[in-house]
Design a protein around this motif. Structure first.
Motif, PDB file in Angstrom:
ATOM      1  N   PHE A  65       0.828  -1.207   0.000  1.00 39.59           N
ATOM      2  CA  PHE A  65       0.000   0.000   0.000  1.00 39.59           C
ATOM      3  C   PHE A  65       0.863   1.258   0.000  1.00 39.59           C
ATOM      4  CE2 PHE A  65      -2.148   3.448   2.228  1.00 39.59           C
ATOM      5  CZ  PHE A  65      -3.337   3.539   1.505  1.00 39.59           C
ATOM      6  N   LYS A  66       1.949   1.235   0.741  1.00 44.31           N
ATOM      7  CA  LYS A  66       2.827   2.401   0.807  1.00 44.31           C
ATOM      8  C   LYS A  66       3.382   2.730  -0.579  1.00 44.31           C
ATOM      9  CE  LYS A  66       7.059   4.125   2.977  1.00 44.31           C
ATOM     10  NZ  LYS A  66       8.208   3.808   3.851  1.00 44.31           N
ATOM     11  N   GLU A  67       3.818   1.712  -1.301  1.00 51.55           N
ATOM     12  CA  GLU A  67       4.344   1.917  -2.657  1.00 51.55           C
ATOM     13  C   GLU A  67       3.258   2.457  -3.585  1.00 51.55           C
ATOM     14  OE1 GLU A  67       6.430  -0.657  -6.278  1.00 51.55           O
ATOM     15  OE2 GLU A  67       5.880  -1.628  -4.388  1.00 51.55           O
ATOM     16  N   PHE A  68       2.051   1.882  -3.464  1.00 51.47           N
ATOM     17  CA  PHE A  68       0.910   2.312  -4.276  1.00 51.47           C
ATOM     18  C   PHE A  68       0.591   3.788  -4.018  1.00 51.47           C
ATOM     19  CE2 PHE A  68      -3.966   2.223  -4.247  1.00 51.47           C
ATOM     20  CZ  PHE A  68      -4.051   2.624  -5.577  1.00 51.47           C
ATOM     21  N   ALA A  69       0.480   4.172  -2.753  1.00 48.23           N
ATOM     22  CA  ALA A  69       0.121   5.546  -2.396  1.00 48.23           C
ATOM     23  C   ALA A  69       1.199   6.535  -2.831  1.00 48.23           C
ATOM     24  CB  ALA A  69      -0.113   5.638  -0.889  1.00 48.23           C
ATOM     25  N   GLU A  70       2.453   6.183  -2.606  1.00 44.44           N
ATOM     26  CA  GLU A  70       3.546   7.081  -2.985  1.00 44.44           C
ATOM     27  C   GLU A  70       3.551   7.344  -4.483  1.00 44.44           C
ATOM     28  OE1 GLU A  70       6.957   5.120  -1.435  1.00 44.44           O
ATOM     29  OE2 GLU A  70       6.858   6.124   0.532  1.00 44.44           O
ATOM     30  N   THR A  71       3.267   6.306  -5.276  1.00 41.07           N
ATOM     31  CA  THR A  71       3.230   6.454  -6.736  1.00 41.07           C
ATOM     32  C   THR A  71       2.156   7.439  -7.147  1.00 41.07           C
ATOM     33  OG1 THR A  71       3.949   4.160  -6.977  1.00 41.07           O
ATOM     34  CG2 THR A  71       3.020   5.204  -8.921  1.00 41.07           C
ATOM     35  N   TYR A  72       0.998   7.344  -6.517  1.00 40.29           N
ATOM     36  CA  TYR A  72      -0.112   8.236  -6.866  1.00 40.29           C
ATOM     37  C   TYR A  72       0.153   9.678  -6.425  1.00 40.29           C
ATOM     38  CZ  TYR A  72      -3.721   5.574  -9.162  1.00 40.29           C
ATOM     39  OH  TYR A  72      -4.452   4.905 -10.105  1.00 40.29           O
ATOM     40  N   PHE A  73       0.659   9.844  -5.240  1.00 37.25           N
ATOM     41  CA  PHE A  73       0.883  11.205  -4.745  1.00 37.25           C
ATOM     42  C   PHE A  73       2.004  11.910  -5.514  1.00 37.25           C
ATOM     43  CE2 PHE A  73      -0.949   9.547  -0.554  1.00 37.25           C
ATOM     44  CZ  PHE A  73      -2.228   9.983  -0.903  1.00 37.25           C
ATOM     45  N   GLN A  74       2.945  11.130  -6.049  1.00 37.18           N
ATOM     46  CA  GLN A  74       3.994  11.714  -6.879  1.00 37.18           C
ATOM     47  C   GLN A  74       3.421  12.297  -8.170  1.00 37.18           C
ATOM     48  OE1 GLN A  74       6.848   8.595  -7.446  1.00 37.18           O
ATOM     49  NE2 GLN A  74       7.623   8.718  -5.348  1.00 37.18           N
ATOM     50  N   CYS A  75       2.254  11.797  -8.570  1.00 40.60           N
ATOM     51  CA  CYS A  75       1.590  12.290  -9.786  1.00 40.60           C
ATOM     52  C   CYS A  75       0.563  13.372  -9.450  1.00 40.60           C
ATOM     53  CB  CYS A  75       0.922  11.134 -10.521  1.00 40.60           C
ATOM     54  SG  CYS A  75       2.089   9.932 -11.159  1.00 40.60           S
ATOM     55  N   ASN A  76       0.723  13.987  -8.275  1.00 41.51           N
ATOM     56  CA  ASN A  76      -0.093  15.143  -7.863  1.00 41.51           C
ATOM     57  C   ASN A  76      -1.566  14.802  -7.641  1.00 41.51           C
ATOM     58  OD1 ASN A  76       2.144  16.931  -7.971  1.00 41.51           O
ATOM     59  ND2 ASN A  76       1.897  17.058 -10.200  1.00 41.51           N
ATOM     60  N   PHE A  77      -1.872  13.566  -7.241  1.00 43.54           N
ATOM     61  CA  PHE A  77      -3.232  13.232  -6.841  1.00 43.54           C
ATOM     62  C   PHE A  77      -3.513  13.895  -5.483  1.00 43.54           C
ATOM     63  CE2 PHE A  77      -3.339  10.306 -10.201  1.00 43.54           C
ATOM     64  CZ  PHE A  77      -4.612   9.749 -10.308  1.00 43.54           C
ATOM     65  N   SER A  78      -4.725  14.371  -5.320  1.00 45.75           N
ATOM     66  CA  SER A  78      -5.120  14.903  -4.009  1.00 45.75           C
ATOM     67  C   SER A  78      -5.544  13.747  -3.116  1.00 45.75           C
ATOM     68  CB  SER A  78      -6.274  15.890  -4.165  1.00 45.75           C
ATOM     69  OG  SER A  78      -7.454  15.207  -4.576  1.00 45.75           O
ATOM     70  N   ILE A  79      -5.591  13.975  -1.831  1.00 45.25           N
ATOM     71  CA  ILE A  79      -6.004  12.933  -0.893  1.00 45.25           C
ATOM     72  C   ILE A  79      -7.440  12.506  -1.166  1.00 45.25           C
ATOM     73  CG2 ILE A  79      -6.811  14.516   0.913  1.00 45.25           C
ATOM     74  CD1 ILE A  79      -4.892  11.223   1.467  1.00 45.25           C
ATOM     75  N   GLU A  80      -8.280  13.462  -1.576  1.00 47.41           N
ATOM     76  CA  GLU A  80      -9.680  13.138  -1.872  1.00 47.41           C
ATOM     77  C   GLU A  80      -9.773  12.230  -3.098  1.00 47.41           C
ATOM     78  OE1 GLU A  80     -14.001  15.285  -2.743  1.00 47.41           O
ATOM     79  OE2 GLU A  80     -12.209  16.502  -2.357  1.00 47.41           O
ATOM     80  N   GLU A  81      -9.015  12.560  -4.149  1.00 41.05           N
ATOM     81  CA  GLU A  81      -9.023  11.728  -5.361  1.00 41.05           C
ATOM     82  C   GLU A  81      -8.521  10.327  -5.045  1.00 41.05           C
ATOM     83  OE1 GLU A  81      -8.176  14.843  -9.003  1.00 41.05           O
ATOM     84  OE2 GLU A  81      -6.535  14.379  -7.617  1.00 41.05           O
ATOM     85  N   PHE A  82      -7.519  10.227  -4.182  1.00 36.62           N
ATOM     86  CA  PHE A  82      -6.951   8.935  -3.833  1.00 36.62           C
ATOM     87  C   PHE A  82      -7.950   8.086  -3.050  1.00 36.62           C
ATOM     88  CE2 PHE A  82      -4.411   6.201  -0.994  1.00 36.62           C
ATOM     89  CZ  PHE A  82      -3.724   5.470  -1.956  1.00 36.62           C
TER      90      PHE A  82
END
Length: 723
Positions: free
Chosen positions: A218-235
Motif C-alpha cells: 500500500f505504501k508503494e501504491f500511495a507514494e506512486t499516486y501522490f507523486q503524480c499530484n493526486f489529491s487525498i480526496e481523489e486517492f
C-alpha cells in the motif's frame, strides 16, 4: 573521448526492443495491439453495464472498434504524452480488465510504423495519430496528433487501424477476437455483422480492493499516486468506501503524515468487492452464440485464496481449443501458469498432460493476479485447486491410447520390409543418422520432388506434401505435415535432398544491382544492345474482345500458374489472402481503362475450398459487384473438383465456418489448392483462359510481317555495331 549515450526513461514504452517485454508468452505484437484496443472498448462498455456494447469490424487486416463513451481532448493529450507514465493496472488491485497496463500507449507504439496511422472518431472530433520519432528525447514528440472537428457527435468512440497485411496472421486475429467475445458474456458485441447478445448481467467494480494489499504494498501504491499530484480526496475515492462514509473518511485522511494510518482508516471503512461471476448458463449461452455446435459437458467454479476465483467449463467440439482469460481479457493458455510448491505448468501444458480432448473455457478473476518478473509475460495462479478442478472435470483415469490409430506414414511397414531385404539400405540410413524406414521415405520424397522440379521448377514444401498424400504415402493431418516438415529439414541438412529443390516464396532478399568496374565496357555495351534487340512477344489479346486476368489465393503457387500465364499472355496476381483495398483500387482503375477501350474484363480466380478461401472470392465479388463490364469466375478449387483429394477438418473457430457450411453442406471438409495435381491445375487454368480467346481473331499475317521488319532492322543495327 566517447560520448555517453543518454537513455530516456520513456523509451521503455517506445522502442521495439523494450516493447517486446510487454508481449505475453504466446502472443505477437499484433495481438497485443488488438487486445489493448478491445480492453479499452470493453472497459467503456462496462461503465454503462446495462446498455453497453462493442461493435467490431475486421476486414482485409483493418480493425475498427466502436464503443459507447467519448474521449476528451485532454484525455487524448494524456494518451499521446509519454511524460505521463503512471500505469493504473500495475498498482490498482481491482477486477479491472487487462494485465499489461498503459493499454492505448502500448497499442499505439506496437501498431504504428512510419507508414501507418491510428484514427479515433470520438465525440465531435476526429484524431489522426501517426508516429513521429520512437527515439525522441522529448516524450511529447514521440507521436503526432492531428485533430479536426466533425459535424456528427454520436456519443461513441471508434478507433480504426491496420493490424496486419498477412493472411495467416489475420486468421489468428479473427480467432482471438472470437475467444475474446466468448470470455465476456456480460457485454453485447457485434462482430462483422454477427450479433452476440449479452447472456449474463453482472456489474464489475473498478474500485480498488484494499484487502489485497499489505501495508508495504500500500505504501508503494500511495507514494506512486501522490507523486503524480493526486489529491487525498481523489486517492480515497479510488477505494470501495460506502457513499455515506466517504466524506467522513476523506476528512480523517487529510493532513495525515503517515501512510500506515491512511492504510488503516481506508481498510476499516472499505467494503469487499463483489466477485463478477459469469455463471454456468451465461458461459454456455455465449459459447453457443460464438461457436454454434459446442455442447457443455461439465462446469466448475473454484474459490481461491483472497478475492480470487476461477470458472472452468468443458465443451464437446470437433476441433478442441482453449479459451482463457484474466479479468475478462483474453490471454494465451501458454502464459497462464498454475503454480504451487508441488506444481508448475502452463494451462496449455496441463490440458495436454491430462489428455483433455474437449474445448476448455477458463476464466480467472482476481484483484491481484501475480506476475512473473517485470516483463508481465506470465500470470501465475498460486493455488492447486485450479489444477485439481480441471483434473476432476476430465476424470482422474488417464486416457488409453487408441491401438487402431492410423499412423501418419502409411507406407511405414512397406519401407521396413524393403530395409530388411537389403542390408545396403540399413547401412546408408545409419551413415546419415536415420532409421531405415525414414531413410526410404526421404528417398521417395526426393524422387518425387526432383521429377516435379524438372517439370515445374522449384516447388514448395506444401506442394510436395500434397503429392505424398495423393499417392497414399502419408495421411492428411496437421501431425503428418509437422512430421514431414521436420524430416525434410533434416534431409536437407544431411545432404540427402538439395536445398534448392524447395523455395520459400514468402521471404525475399533485396540485392543491390551493381556492376564491377573491371567489366569490359565495349563487351558490356554490345551485350546490352543485343539483349534489348531480342524479338519481342507480340500481344495476342490486342484484337480480342476480352481482357483476362488470373487471380490466385496463394503466393506459393505462383511458379505453377506463371507458366500458363506467360504462355497465354495474361496478368497473374497472387492476392496472398484477402486482397488489400490498395490492390483492389489499382485493379479497378486498370479494368476501367480496358472497358473504355471497348473490352469486357474477366477475372478468373483460384483458391482453397475452405471458409477463408471461399470468403476471399466472395470478398472480391463484392468489391466489383457494382462495376459494369466485369465478369468474375472461380475455376478452381470447386466442390466438383475434389475427387481423389483428402479433406482437412474445417476449423469451427473460423468466423466464416457457419456461412461456408450452409453454402456447401455436402462437402466432407476443407480442401487446399496445393493438393490438386499440378498438371490438372494447369489444364484447368488453360481451359478457363481459352474460353475467352478467339484464335480466328489473331492476325497471324500482320504479326509475322511485323517480326520480319523488326528482324531486318535488328540485323542492320548489330552489323553497324560490329563495324
Amino acid at each position: 573521448m566517447t560520448k555517453k549515450t543518454i537513455y530516456c526513461s520513456h523509451w521503455q514504452y517506445t522502442l521495439h526492443e523494450n516493447l517486446n517485454k510487454f508481449i505475453p508468452h504466446g502472443f505477437t505484437s499484433a495481438l497485443v495491439t488488438v487486445k489493448e484496443l478491445l480492453d479499452n472498448a470493453c472497459d467503456a462498455a462496462e461503465k454503462d453495464w446495462k446498455n453497453g456494447f462493442v461493435n467490431i469490424r475486421f476486414d482485409n487486416g483493418v480493425l475498427e472498434i466502436e464503443n459507447p463513451g467519448v474521449i476528451s481532448k485532454e484525455e487524448f493529450e494524456v494518451i499521446t504524452d509519454f511524460s505521463l507514465r503512471i500505469s493504473d493496472k500495475y498498482i490498482k488491485r481491482s477486477f479491472v480488465r487487462g494485465q499489461i497496463g498503459h493499454g492505448l500507449k502500448i497499442a499505439l507504439m506496437m501498431g504504428l510504423s512510419e507508414d501507418k496511422e491510428v484514427r479515433f472518431d470520438s465525440g465531435a472530433y476526429t484524431y489522426i495519430i501517426t508516429l513521429n520519432d520512437r527515439r525522441a528525447r522529448d516524450p511529447k514528440e514521440v507521436l503526432n496528433v492531428e485533430s479536426k472537428r466533425c459535424n456528427l457527435d454520436t456519443g461513441t468512440t471508434t478507433v480504426t487501424t491496420r493490424i496486419t497485411d498477412n493472411h495467416d496472421e489475420a486468421q489468428v486475429v479473427e480467432d482471438y477476437i472470437l475467444k475474446y467475445i466468448a470470455l465476456n458474456p456480460q457485454i453485447s458485441f457485434k462482430y462483422n455483422y454477427r450479433t452476440f447478445d449479452r447472456t449474463v448481467e453482472i456489474k464489475k467494480s473498478d474500485k480498488v480492493d484494499i484487502f489485497s494489499y499489505d501495508k508495504y504494498d500500500f505504501k508503494e501504491f500511495a507514494e506512486t499516486y501522490f507523486q503524480c499530484n493526486f489529491s487525498i480526496e481523489e486517492f480515497v475515492r479510488l477505494f470501495n468506501i460506502k457513499k455515506t462514509k466517504l466524506n467522513e473518511v476523506v476528512e480523517k485522511c487529510k493532513g495525515l503524515d503517515r501512510l500506515q494510518k491512511l492504510y488503516r482508516i481506508i481498510r476499516e471503512n472499505s467494503k469487499r468487492l463483489v466477485q463478477p461471476l459469469l455463471g454456468k448458463d451465461g458461459i454456455e449461452k455465449r459459447m453457443e452464440e460464438v461457436y454454434g455446435d459446442t455442447r457443455l459437458k461439465s462446469y466448475k467454479k473454484v474459490r481461491l485464496e483472497g478475492n480470487s476465483f476461477a470458472e472452468i467449463a468443458f465443451f464437446s467440439d470437433d476441433s478442441p481449443f482453449v479459451v482463457a482469460g484474466i479479468n475478462g481479457s483474453c490471454m494465451p493458455s501458454t502464459s497462464i501458469n498454475l503454480t504451487d510448491k508441488f506444481l508448475y505448468s502452463s494451462l496449455k501444458e496441463t490440458v495436454r498432460a491430462l489428455k483433455i480432448k474437449d474445448t476448455v473455457f477458463f476464466s480467472y478473476y482476481s484483484t491481484s493476479p501475480d506476475y512473473s518478473g517485470t516483463n508481465k509475460q506470465w500470470v501465475r495462479i498460486y493455488d492447486q485447486k485450479v489444477y485439481n478442478a480441471i483434473k476432476r472435470l476430465c476424470g482422474k483415469a488417464p486416457e488409453k491410447k487408441e491401438s487402431s490409430k492410423t499412423p501418419w506414414l502409411c507406407k511405414k511397414e512397406e519401407y521396413k520390409a524393403m530395409a530388411r531385404a537389403d542390408s545396403a539400405i540399413i547401412a546408408s540410413a545409419k551413415e546419415k543418422g536415420f532409421s531405415p524406414y525414414i531413410y526410404l521415405f526421404i528417398m521417395e520424397c526426393r524422387e518425387i520432388a526432383e521429377s516435379m522440379v524438372k517439370r515445374f521448377g522449384p516447388i514448395t514444401l506444401r506442394q510436395l506434401y500434397y503429392q505424398l498424400v495423393s499417392r497414399n504415402i502419408i495421411t492428411n493431418a496437421p501431425r503428418s505435415y509437422d512430421n514431414f516438415k521436420n524430416h525434410m529439414a533434416n534431409a536437407r541438412e544431411t545432404g540427402l535432398i538439395e536445398y534448392d529443390i524447395f523455395e520459400d516464396r514468402s521471404r525475399h532478399t533485396i540485392v543491390p544491382s551493381a556492376l564491377s568496374r573491371y567489366t569490359d565496357v565495349e563487351s558490356y555495351v554490345r551485350k546490352c544492345v543485343e539483349r534489348s534487340l531480342t524479338t519481342p512477344t507480340l500481344d495476342i489479346w490486342e484484337d480480342q474482345p476480352y481482357h483476362v486476368e488470373v487471380w490466385i489465393e496463394k503466393d506459393a503457387l505462383v511458379t505453377l500458374f506463371s507458366m500458363v500465364a506467360r504462355k497465354k499472355q495474361v496478368p497473374l496476381f497472387p492476392s496472398r489472402g484477402f486482397t488489400s483495398l490498395t490492390k483492389i483500387e489499382e485493379a479497378r482503375k486498370r479494368f476501367r481503362e480496358k472497358i473504355e477501350q471497348g473490352k469486357k474484363v474477366v477475372l478468373l480466380y483460384a483458391g482453397d475450398l475452405d471458409p477463408s478461401g471461399w470468403g476471399i472470392y466472395e470478398n472480391i465479388c463484392n468489391k466489383f459487384r457494382d462495376e459494369e463490364g466485369i465478369e468474375l469466375k472461380r475455376f478452381a478449387l470447386n466442390p466438383d473438383q475434389t475427387t481423389g483429394l483428402e479433406p482437412m477438418p474445417i476449423k469451427s473457430t473460423d468466423s466464416r465456418h457457419d456461412a461456408f457450411r450452409k453454402k456447401h453442406p455436402d462437402i466432407k471438409g476443407a480442401y487446399e489448392l496445393d493438393a490438386m495435381n499440378p498438371d490438372e491445375l494447369q489444364r484447368l487454368t488453360e481451359e478457363a483462359i481459352d474460353d475467352y480467346f478467339d484464335p480466328t481473331l489473331l492476325p497471324q499475317g500482320a504479326m509475322e510481317e511485323w517480326r520480319k521488319k523488326f528482324d531486318t532492322i535488328r540485323k542492320e543495327i548489330l552489323r553497324r555495331l560490329e563495324g
